[in-house]
Design a protein around this motif. Structure first.
Motif, PDB file in Angstrom:
ATOM      1  N   ARG A 209       0.832  -1.198   0.000  1.00 28.00           N
ATOM      2  CA  ARG A 209       0.000   0.000   0.000  1.00 28.00           C
ATOM      3  C   ARG A 209       0.870   1.254   0.000  1.00 28.00           C
ATOM      4  O   ARG A 209       1.509   1.569   0.998  1.00 28.00           O
ATOM      5  N   PRO A 210       0.908   1.986  -1.122  1.00 28.08           N
ATOM      6  CA  PRO A 210       1.640   3.243  -1.154  1.00 28.08           C
ATOM      7  C   PRO A 210       0.765   4.378  -0.627  1.00 28.08           C
ATOM      8  O   PRO A 210      -0.425   4.465  -0.961  1.00 28.08           O
ATOM      9  N   VAL A 211       1.345   5.222   0.208  1.00 28.14           N
ATOM     10  CA  VAL A 211       0.604   6.296   0.871  1.00 28.14           C
ATOM     11  C   VAL A 211       1.417   7.583   0.792  1.00 28.14           C
ATOM     12  O   VAL A 211       2.654   7.556   0.846  1.00 28.14           O
ATOM     13  N   ALA A 212       0.732   8.716   0.686  1.00 28.27           N
ATOM     14  CA  ALA A 212       1.400  10.012   0.673  1.00 28.27           C
ATOM     15  C   ALA A 212       0.814  10.913   1.747  1.00 28.27           C
ATOM     16  O   ALA A 212      -0.382  10.850   2.054  1.00 28.27           O
ATOM     17  N   THR A 213       1.665  11.732   2.337  1.00 21.23           N
ATOM     18  CA  THR A 213       1.227  12.755   3.280  1.00 21.23           C
ATOM     19  C   THR A 213       1.747  14.097   2.778  1.00 21.23           C
ATOM     20  O   THR A 213       2.382  14.182   1.732  1.00 21.23           O
ATOM     21  N   SER A 214       1.481  15.166   3.512  1.00 17.67           N
ATOM     22  CA  SER A 214       1.991  16.514   3.255  1.00 17.67           C
ATOM     23  C   SER A 214       0.999  17.364   2.466  1.00 17.67           C
ATOM     24  O   SER A 214       0.143  16.861   1.723  1.00 17.67           O
ATOM     25  N   LYS A 215       1.153  18.662   2.660  1.00 17.98           N
ATOM     26  CA  LYS A 215       0.291  19.639   1.987  1.00 17.98           C
ATOM     27  C   LYS A 215       0.423  19.555   0.475  1.00 17.98           C
ATOM     28  O   LYS A 215      -0.558  19.702  -0.251  1.00 17.98           O
ATOM     29  N   THR A 216       1.633  19.313  -0.012  1.00 21.59           N
ATOM     30  CA  THR A 216       1.843  19.237  -1.461  1.00 21.59           C
ATOM     31  C   THR A 216       1.019  18.118  -2.071  1.00 21.59           C
ATOM     32  O   THR A 216       0.292  18.321  -3.056  1.00 21.59           O
ATOM     33  N   PRO A 256       2.368  31.292 -11.116  1.00 22.99           N
ATOM     34  CA  PRO A 256       2.002  31.040  -9.720  1.00 22.99           C
ATOM     35  C   PRO A 256       0.886  31.932  -9.205  1.00 22.99           C
ATOM     36  O   PRO A 256       0.037  31.488  -8.433  1.00 22.99           O
ATOM     37  N   ALA A 257       0.872  33.190  -9.617  1.00 22.07           N
ATOM     38  CA  ALA A 257      -0.161  34.113  -9.142  1.00 22.07           C
ATOM     39  C   ALA A 257      -1.551  33.655  -9.558  1.00 22.07           C
ATOM     40  O   ALA A 257      -2.538  33.874  -8.838  1.00 22.07           O
ATOM     41  N   GLN A 258      -1.656  32.997 -10.727  1.00 21.67           N
ATOM     42  CA  GLN A 258      -2.958  32.531 -11.192  1.00 21.67           C
ATOM     43  C   GLN A 258      -3.341  31.183 -10.587  1.00 21.67           C
ATOM     44  O   GLN A 258      -4.514  30.811 -10.560  1.00 21.67           O
ATOM     45  N   LEU A 259      -2.351  30.439 -10.104  1.00 25.77           N
ATOM     46  CA  LEU A 259      -2.657  29.164  -9.456  1.00 25.77           C
ATOM     47  C   LEU A 259      -3.516  29.372  -8.215  1.00 25.77           C
ATOM     48  O   LEU A 259      -4.257  28.484  -7.801  1.00 25.77           O
ATOM     49  N   LEU A 260      -3.413  30.566  -7.632  1.00 24.34           N
ATOM     50  CA  LEU A 260      -4.209  30.878  -6.437  1.00 24.34           C
ATOM     51  C   LEU A 260      -5.703  30.820  -6.702  1.00 24.34           C
ATOM     52  O   LEU A 260      -6.500  30.677  -5.777  1.00 24.34           O
ATOM     53  N   GLU A 261      -6.085  30.942  -7.966  1.00 21.43           N
ATOM     54  CA  GLU A 261      -7.492  30.921  -8.313  1.00 21.43           C
ATOM     55  C   GLU A 261      -8.068  29.503  -8.298  1.00 21.43           C
ATOM     56  O   GLU A 261      -9.283  29.314  -8.348  1.00 21.43           O
ATOM     57  N   LEU A 262      -7.189  28.500  -8.239  1.00 19.17           N
ATOM     58  CA  LEU A 262      -7.642  27.111  -8.228  1.00 19.17           C
ATOM     59  C   LEU A 262      -8.011  26.691  -6.813  1.00 19.17           C
ATOM     60  O   LEU A 262      -7.305  27.011  -5.855  1.00 19.17           O
ATOM     61  N   GLU A 263      -9.101  25.968  -6.689  1.00 15.81           N
ATOM     62  CA  GLU A 263      -9.562  25.538  -5.373  1.00 15.81           C
ATOM     63  C   GLU A 263      -8.560  24.589  -4.726  1.00 15.81           C
ATOM     64  O   GLU A 263      -8.086  23.638  -5.348  1.00 15.81           O
ATOM     65  N   GLY A 264      -8.236  24.884  -3.481  1.00 13.56           N
ATOM     66  CA  GLY A 264      -7.320  24.033  -2.744  1.00 13.56           C
ATOM     67  C   GLY A 264      -5.882  24.490  -2.753  1.00 13.56           C
ATOM     68  O   GLY A 264      -5.044  23.927  -2.036  1.00 13.56           O
ATOM     69  N   VAL A 265      -5.559  25.517  -3.546  1.00 11.44           N
ATOM     70  CA  VAL A 265      -4.191  26.028  -3.619  1.00 11.44           C
ATOM     71  C   VAL A 265      -4.060  27.224  -2.687  1.00 11.44           C
ATOM     72  O   VAL A 265      -4.767  28.214  -2.837  1.00 11.44           O
ATOM     73  N   SER A 266      -3.151  27.133  -1.714  1.00 13.65           N
ATOM     74  CA  SER A 266      -2.978  28.216  -0.740  1.00 13.65           C
ATOM     75  C   SER A 266      -1.953  29.235  -1.216  1.00 13.65           C
ATOM     76  O   SER A 266      -1.074  28.922  -2.025  1.00 13.65           O
ATOM     77  N   ARG A 269       1.764  28.372  -0.810  1.00 10.06           N
ATOM     78  CA  ARG A 269       2.311  27.209  -1.508  1.00 10.06           C
ATOM     79  C   ARG A 269       2.230  27.310  -3.024  1.00 10.06           C
ATOM     80  O   ARG A 269       2.831  26.488  -3.723  1.00 10.06           O
ATOM     81  N   ALA A 270       1.505  28.279  -3.545  1.00  7.02           N
ATOM     82  CA  ALA A 270       1.271  28.332  -4.985  1.00  7.02           C
ATOM     83  C   ALA A 270       2.568  28.376  -5.783  1.00  7.02           C
ATOM     84  O   ALA A 270       2.707  27.711  -6.811  1.00  7.02           O
ATOM     85  N   HIS A 271       3.549  29.144  -5.310  1.00  7.71           N
ATOM     86  CA  HIS A 271       4.784  29.325  -6.070  1.00  7.71           C
ATOM     87  C   HIS A 271       5.647  28.062  -6.118  1.00  7.71           C
ATOM     88  O   HIS A 271       6.546  27.961  -6.953  1.00  7.71           O
ATOM     89  N   GLN A 272       5.377  27.074  -5.234  1.00  6.95           N
ATOM     90  CA  GLN A 272       6.190  25.868  -5.229  1.00  6.95           C
ATOM     91  C   GLN A 272       5.405  24.621  -5.633  1.00  6.95           C
ATOM     92  O   GLN A 272       5.919  23.508  -5.559  1.00  6.95           O
ATOM     93  N   LEU A 273       4.179  24.811  -6.079  1.00  9.20           N
ATOM     94  CA  LEU A 273       3.341  23.665  -6.427  1.00  9.20           C
ATOM     95  C   LEU A 273       3.886  22.909  -7.632  1.00  9.20           C
ATOM     96  O   LEU A 273       3.860  21.669  -7.670  1.00  9.20           O
TER      97      LEU A 273
END
Length: 314
Positions: A209-216, A256-266, A269-273
């Motif tokens: 079972r592969p699992v991921a954590t973290s905000k990213t 990155p500035a426009q990524l903020l418009e996507l739901e769930g992107v803080s 963190r947008a600049h490093q997504l």
């Protein structure tokens, strides 16, 4: 008992206060965070800047006061890659101790991976079989695999989303331009190079079972269609390799500035997504993972669980 956990990460200083006892689920009583982006306040010589150290001392002092106000019985304070990698870490830690009254424990990358693995194991239980746990932080990538609560393999690589955004993608400070196609391809090649010796080690251990954590990973899963945070802690969330490739395919062309418009992107963190997505895609591709589960517990919960394990039941 009431425990406070202070996590000094590459992006934030996060205080989590939980009510818990040995053998029980730790229930959050309070959470607060300050965005410092310490990884971005490392000078050319590798030292944390004076401004970064000042901000850290202030944030830790505020967190200590908040934990005391909430009558926490203990405060578990630790720092990860941003402080760990700073050439002036000893001086910064001394300032935090003397001025904020908190002794920060600097976790090694391997310890980060082990603590996160413990949290994942407790969340999914023994029925999950052999686990693989992945965590993309601001400064590093942690990977761990095994059948027990302590993993057979625990690895940390300097592939954090914030670090790579700064050092490899050279993200436009204004956030109005996406990184070039050449920069993204060079980053992918760099990530693959660092993953080369890791793939064989993990494959030798194996996993069911592969699992991921973290905000990213949570953000990437949300963009790929996973349930929003409002659905609650118990909602099942997953991320497929196909979904991740689709997300990577469109965010690489978005500033990155426009990524903020996507739901769930803080905003923090947008600049490093994009860098995080490149790392995530490389890991799933190199380890031949078609889909992974998203675990809401991670390093902080692992630290709490380890502390509770050390307590003698009454």
């Amino acid at each position: 008992m009431r425990l406070g956990v202070l996590d000094v990460g590459s992006n934030t200083v996060h205080l989590l206060v939980v009510d818990a006892h040995h053998g029980a689920h730790p229930w959050p009583a309070h959470s607060e965070k300050v965005v410092l982006r310490l990884a971005e306040q490392i000078g050319p010589g590798g030292a944390l800047t004076d401004a970064g150290a000042d901000g850290l001392v202030k944030a830790v002092g505020m967190a200590r006061a908040a934990a005391a106000g909430l009558e926490a019985d203990d405060l578990l304070a630790f720092a990860t890659s941003a402080v760990r990698d700073a050439t002036n870490a000893a001086e910064v830690l001394a300032r935090v101790r003397d001025e904020a009254g908190v002794r920060l424990e600097v976790l090694s990358g391997a310890d980060e991976a082990r603590m996160t693995f413990l949290a994942v194991r407790r969340w999914f239980g023994w029925s999950a079989g052999r686990l693989l746990a992945l965590d993309i932080g601001g400064g590093s990538l942690e990977l761990a695999a095994g059948i027990d609560e302590d993993p057979d393999v625990a690895i940390s690589l300097p592939l954090g989303a914030g670090r790579l955004s700064r050092e490899r993608l050279r993200v436009d400070p204004s956030g109005t331009l996406p990184p070039s196609a050449e920069a993204v391809e060079e980053l992918r090649e760099y990530v693959d190079e660092l993953l080369d010796p890791v793939v064989e080690k993990l494959a030798a251990v194996g996993w069911e079972r592969p699992v991921a954590t973290s905000k990213t990973f949570r953000t990437l899963a949300r963009l790929a269609g996973a349930a929003p945070s409002g659905a609650g802690l118990w909602a099942r969330r997953s991320l497929t390799r196909t979904g991740l490739r689709q997300v990577l395919g469109f965010i690489r062309h978005i500033p990155p500035a426009q990524l903020l418009e996507l739901e769930g992107v803080s905003a923090g963190r947008a600049h490093q997504l994009l860098a995080g997505a490149v790392v995530a895609e490389a890991v799933l591709r190199r380890l031949d993972i078609d889909a992974l589960d998203i675990c809401p517990w991670a390093l902080r919960e692992g630290v709490i669980l380890r502390r509770l394990d050390q307590l003698t039941p009454m």
